[in-house]
Scaffold this motif. Structure first.
Motif, PDB file in Angstrom:
ATOM      1  N   TYR A   9      40.432  28.561  37.677  1.00 16.60           N
ATOM      2  CA  TYR A   9      40.811  27.268  38.225  1.00 16.60           C
ATOM      3  C   TYR A   9      40.230  27.107  39.616  1.00 16.60           C
ATOM      4  CZ  TYR A   9      44.043  27.319  34.334  1.00 16.60           C
ATOM      5  OH  TYR A   9      44.577  27.369  33.076  1.00 16.60           O
ATOM      6  N   ALA A  10      39.904  25.884  39.980  1.00 20.67           N
ATOM      7  CA  ALA A  10      39.342  25.585  41.289  1.00 20.67           C
ATOM      8  C   ALA A  10      40.373  25.764  42.392  1.00 20.67           C
ATOM      9  CB  ALA A  10      38.779  24.157  41.315  1.00 20.67           C
ATOM     10  N   VAL A  11      41.645  25.599  42.068  1.00 21.49           N
ATOM     11  CA  VAL A  11      42.722  25.708  43.048  1.00 21.49           C
ATOM     12  C   VAL A  11      43.624  26.872  42.637  1.00 21.49           C
ATOM     13  CG1 VAL A  11      44.713  24.529  44.068  1.00 21.49           C
ATOM     14  CG2 VAL A  11      42.664  23.228  43.478  1.00 21.49           C
ATOM     15  N   GLN A  12      43.835  27.795  43.569  1.00 23.30           N
ATOM     16  CA  GLN A  12      44.689  28.932  43.283  1.00 23.30           C
ATOM     17  C   GLN A  12      46.101  28.446  42.979  1.00 23.30           C
ATOM     18  OE1 GLN A  12      44.842  31.791  46.447  1.00 23.30           O
ATOM     19  NE2 GLN A  12      45.677  33.379  45.142  1.00 23.30           N
ATOM     20  N   GLY A  13      46.699  28.968  41.949  1.00 22.75           N
ATOM     21  CA  GLY A  13      48.038  28.567  41.560  1.00 22.75           C
ATOM     22  C   GLY A  13      48.067  27.417  40.575  1.00 22.75           C
ATOM     23  N   ALA A  14      46.925  26.818  40.299  1.00 24.15           N
ATOM     24  CA  ALA A  14      46.891  25.683  39.373  1.00 24.15           C
ATOM     25  C   ALA A  14      47.276  26.098  37.962  1.00 24.15           C
ATOM     26  CB  ALA A  14      45.508  25.028  39.368  1.00 24.15           C
TER      27      ALA A  14
END
Length: 65
Positions: A9-14
């Motif tokens: 994912y491009a955003v950690q935690g997504a």
């Protein structure tokens, strides 16, 4: 249900947030995710998630103008 997803994912935690969203949407549709659930029911969850993500993106983009 095991998560056999190995996407990055491009955003950690997504991934965690999307997984939570999946179960919330399934619950709101009255669908229990799992191997015993029909492809049609599982697909309805994915379709609803897509609709919600598009709506969130549209709202975000509209706020940037």
């Amino acid at each position: 249900m095991a998560n056999n997803n190995n996407n990055t994912y491009a955003v950690q935690g997504a991934g965690k947030a999307l997984d939570q969203m999946k179960y919330e949407v399934a619950s709101s549709l009255g669908v229990t995710l799992g191997g015993e659930t029909s492809s049609r029911q599982n697909g309805s969850v994915g379709g609803q998630i897509t609709k919600q993500l598009v709506q969130i993106a549209e709202q975000t983009l509209a706020g940037r103008r």
